[in-house]
Design a protein around this motif. Structure first.
Motif, PDB file in Angstrom:
ATOM      1  N   THR A 181       0.821  -1.215   0.000  1.00 42.23           N
ATOM      2  CA  THR A 181       0.000   0.000   0.000  1.00 42.23           C
ATOM      3  C   THR A 181       0.857   1.268   0.000  1.00 42.23           C
ATOM      4  O   THR A 181       0.346   2.362  -0.208  1.00 42.23           O
ATOM      5  CB  THR A 181      -0.947   0.022   1.220  1.00 42.23           C
ATOM      6  OG1 THR A 181      -0.172  -0.039   2.424  1.00 42.23           O
ATOM      7  CG2 THR A 181      -1.910  -1.157   1.180  1.00 42.23           C
ATOM      8  N   LEU A 182       2.171   1.110   0.248  1.00 41.46           N
ATOM      9  CA  LEU A 182       3.081   2.258   0.204  1.00 41.46           C
ATOM     10  C   LEU A 182       3.727   2.424  -1.172  1.00 41.46           C
ATOM     11  O   LEU A 182       4.632   3.238  -1.338  1.00 41.46           O
ATOM     12  CB  LEU A 182       4.165   2.112   1.270  1.00 41.46           C
ATOM     13  CG  LEU A 182       3.717   2.210   2.725  1.00 41.46           C
ATOM     14  CD1 LEU A 182       4.910   2.066   3.655  1.00 41.46           C
ATOM     15  CD2 LEU A 182       3.009   3.527   2.986  1.00 41.46           C
ATOM     16  N   GLU A 238       2.698   3.812  -3.867  1.00 44.44           N
ATOM     17  CA  GLU A 238       2.575   5.160  -4.426  1.00 44.44           C
ATOM     18  C   GLU A 238       3.620   6.098  -3.831  1.00 44.44           C
ATOM     19  O   GLU A 238       4.233   6.907  -4.537  1.00 44.44           O
ATOM     20  CB  GLU A 238       1.169   5.703  -4.163  1.00 44.44           C
ATOM     21  CG  GLU A 238       0.892   7.020  -4.881  1.00 44.44           C
ATOM     22  CD  GLU A 238      -0.568   7.434  -4.809  1.00 44.44           C
ATOM     23  OE1 GLU A 238      -0.880   8.529  -5.324  1.00 44.44           O
ATOM     24  OE2 GLU A 238      -1.396   6.680  -4.257  1.00 44.44           O
ATOM     25  N   LYS A 239       3.862   5.985  -2.530  1.00 40.44           N
ATOM     26  CA  LYS A 239       4.872   6.826  -1.885  1.00 40.44           C
ATOM     27  C   LYS A 239       6.267   6.483  -2.387  1.00 40.44           C
ATOM     28  O   LYS A 239       7.067   7.374  -2.718  1.00 40.44           O
ATOM     29  CB  LYS A 239       4.806   6.650  -0.365  1.00 40.44           C
ATOM     30  CG  LYS A 239       5.867   7.453   0.381  1.00 40.44           C
ATOM     31  CD  LYS A 239       5.728   7.330   1.890  1.00 40.44           C
ATOM     32  CE  LYS A 239       6.764   8.185   2.610  1.00 40.44           C
ATOM     33  NZ  LYS A 239       6.604   8.133   4.083  1.00 40.44           N
ATOM     34  N   ILE A 240       6.562   5.176  -2.462  1.00 38.42           N
ATOM     35  CA  ILE A 240       7.895   4.734  -2.880  1.00 38.42           C
ATOM     36  C   ILE A 240       8.203   5.179  -4.301  1.00 38.42           C
ATOM     37  O   ILE A 240       9.253   5.773  -4.583  1.00 38.42           O
ATOM     38  CB  ILE A 240       8.016   3.199  -2.753  1.00 38.42           C
ATOM     39  CG1 ILE A 240       7.991   2.792  -1.274  1.00 38.42           C
ATOM     40  CG2 ILE A 240       9.294   2.699  -3.426  1.00 38.42           C
ATOM     41  CD1 ILE A 240       7.815   1.306  -1.042  1.00 38.42           C
ATOM     42  N   TYR A 241       7.278   4.927  -5.212  1.00 44.25           N
ATOM     43  CA  TYR A 241       7.532   5.290  -6.613  1.00 44.25           C
ATOM     44  C   TYR A 241       7.455   6.795  -6.829  1.00 44.25           C
ATOM     45  O   TYR A 241       8.126   7.341  -7.715  1.00 44.25           O
ATOM     46  CB  TYR A 241       6.584   4.526  -7.537  1.00 44.25           C
ATOM     47  CG  TYR A 241       6.942   3.058  -7.633  1.00 44.25           C
ATOM     48  CD1 TYR A 241       8.138   2.665  -8.233  1.00 44.25           C
ATOM     49  CD2 TYR A 241       6.116   2.074  -7.105  1.00 44.25           C
ATOM     50  CE1 TYR A 241       8.483   1.329  -8.319  1.00 44.25           C
ATOM     51  CE2 TYR A 241       6.460   0.737  -7.177  1.00 44.25           C
ATOM     52  CZ  TYR A 241       7.646   0.372  -7.795  1.00 44.25           C
ATOM     53  OH  TYR A 241       7.997  -0.957  -7.863  1.00 44.25           O
ATOM     54  N   GLY A 242       6.661   7.461  -5.986  1.00 45.22           N
ATOM     55  CA  GLY A 242       6.630   8.927  -6.050  1.00 45.22           C
ATOM     56  C   GLY A 242       7.979   9.513  -5.663  1.00 45.22           C
ATOM     57  O   GLY A 242       8.457  10.487  -6.265  1.00 45.22           O
ATOM     58  N   MET A 243       8.624   8.902  -4.658  1.00 48.15           N
ATOM     59  CA  MET A 243       9.958   9.340  -4.261  1.00 48.15           C
ATOM     60  C   MET A 243      10.969   9.103  -5.384  1.00 48.15           C
ATOM     61  O   MET A 243      11.888   9.906  -5.609  1.00 48.15           O
ATOM     62  CB  MET A 243      10.402   8.592  -2.996  1.00 48.15           C
ATOM     63  CG  MET A 243       9.632   8.975  -1.742  1.00 48.15           C
ATOM     64  SD  MET A 243       9.958   7.848  -0.343  1.00 48.15           S
ATOM     65  CE  MET A 243      11.701   8.158  -0.058  1.00 48.15           C
ATOM     66  N   ASP A 284      10.532  11.889  -7.856  1.00 50.53           N
ATOM     67  CA  ASP A 284      11.111  13.129  -7.328  1.00 50.53           C
ATOM     68  C   ASP A 284      12.643  13.108  -7.400  1.00 50.53           C
ATOM     69  O   ASP A 284      13.278  14.151  -7.578  1.00 50.53           O
ATOM     70  CB  ASP A 284      10.672  13.350  -5.876  1.00 50.53           C
ATOM     71  CG  ASP A 284       9.179  13.626  -5.760  1.00 50.53           C
ATOM     72  OD1 ASP A 284       8.556  13.991  -6.781  1.00 50.53           O
ATOM     73  OD2 ASP A 284       8.635  13.468  -4.646  1.00 50.53           O
TER      74      ASP A 284
END
Length: 219
Positions: free
Chosen positions: A98-99, A101-106, A109
């Protein structure tokens, strides 16, 4: 000045770390690892690989003497639990996907991948894991947690600390005593600190006994 010649073998410090690591049963009770240094050890450990880079490992660092005493009977009264600077409970997050999105968003960035690629990865892995059986999710999480655990122990040795992995503990009682949410699966405990006595030297099977090329012998 000496130069390394082509094909010349040079022993790297990393191999010393591997060879010097021992499972330690007796720790110096006077040594405490500062929390900032503990975070640094864990941060370096998390450079370990994981499936789809989802990093499903979680760490519960138990450095309170009161809580180590609480853990002692759960860990079969192994004295290193209370003698070590801390005990790190390695947990596998069954909902770690579920994380994504955060991991790939990082990663976007940081400039490591295009936004569209990240979006497709998020959708793919969230769909994959959401449809996977709990048994298969657990299997993947255990593999990744094992990778980070070994890396943690090597990082600790590189920084002058000693460790011992412990699989001998009552997982059910551990979950109850430390109020572990259902999404986290206990993998192992790792005691960490400074050795009070050196660990026993051990032997390894000859590589011929454990390695096969291209096929497994029938007998």
């Amino acid at each position: 000045m000496s130069f390394v010649q082509p094909n010349q073998k040079v022993e790297q410090p990393f191999f010393n770390i591997i060879q010097d690591r021992r499972s330690i049963r007796y720790f110096d009770t006077e040594v405490m690892i500062p929390r900032e240094e503990m975070k640094e050890i864990l941060q370096q450990a998390t450079l370990a690989p994981s499936g789809a880079n989802l990093q499903p490992w979680r760490f519960l660092v138990i450095d309170s003497q009161e809580l180590k005493q609480k853990l002692l009977p759960i860990a079969n009264s192994q004295q290193q639990v209370i003698e070590a600077s801390a005990v790190i409970a390695v947990l596998g997050d069954l909902e770690g996907y579920t994380l994504a999105e955060k991991i790939y968003g990082m990663a976007v960035d940081a400039g490591y991948m295009p936004e569209e690629t990240a979006k497709s990865f998020v959708e793919r892995y969230q769909r994959l894991f959401a449809g996977m059986s709990q048994e298969n999710v657990l299997r993947k999480v255990l593999i990744d947690s094992g990778l980070v655990s070994m890396q943690l122990m090597l990082v600790a040795r590189a920084k002058g600390y000693d460790t011992v992995p412990m699989g001998g503990f009552d997982q059910t009682k551990f979950v109850e005593a430390f109020d572990i949410p259902e999404r986290y699966a206990p993998v192992m405990l790792i005691a960490i600190g400074k050795a009070a006595k050196p660990g026993h030297r051990t032997v390894r099977l000859p590589i011929e006994d454990v390695t096969f090329f291209n096929e497994i012998p029938k007998a």
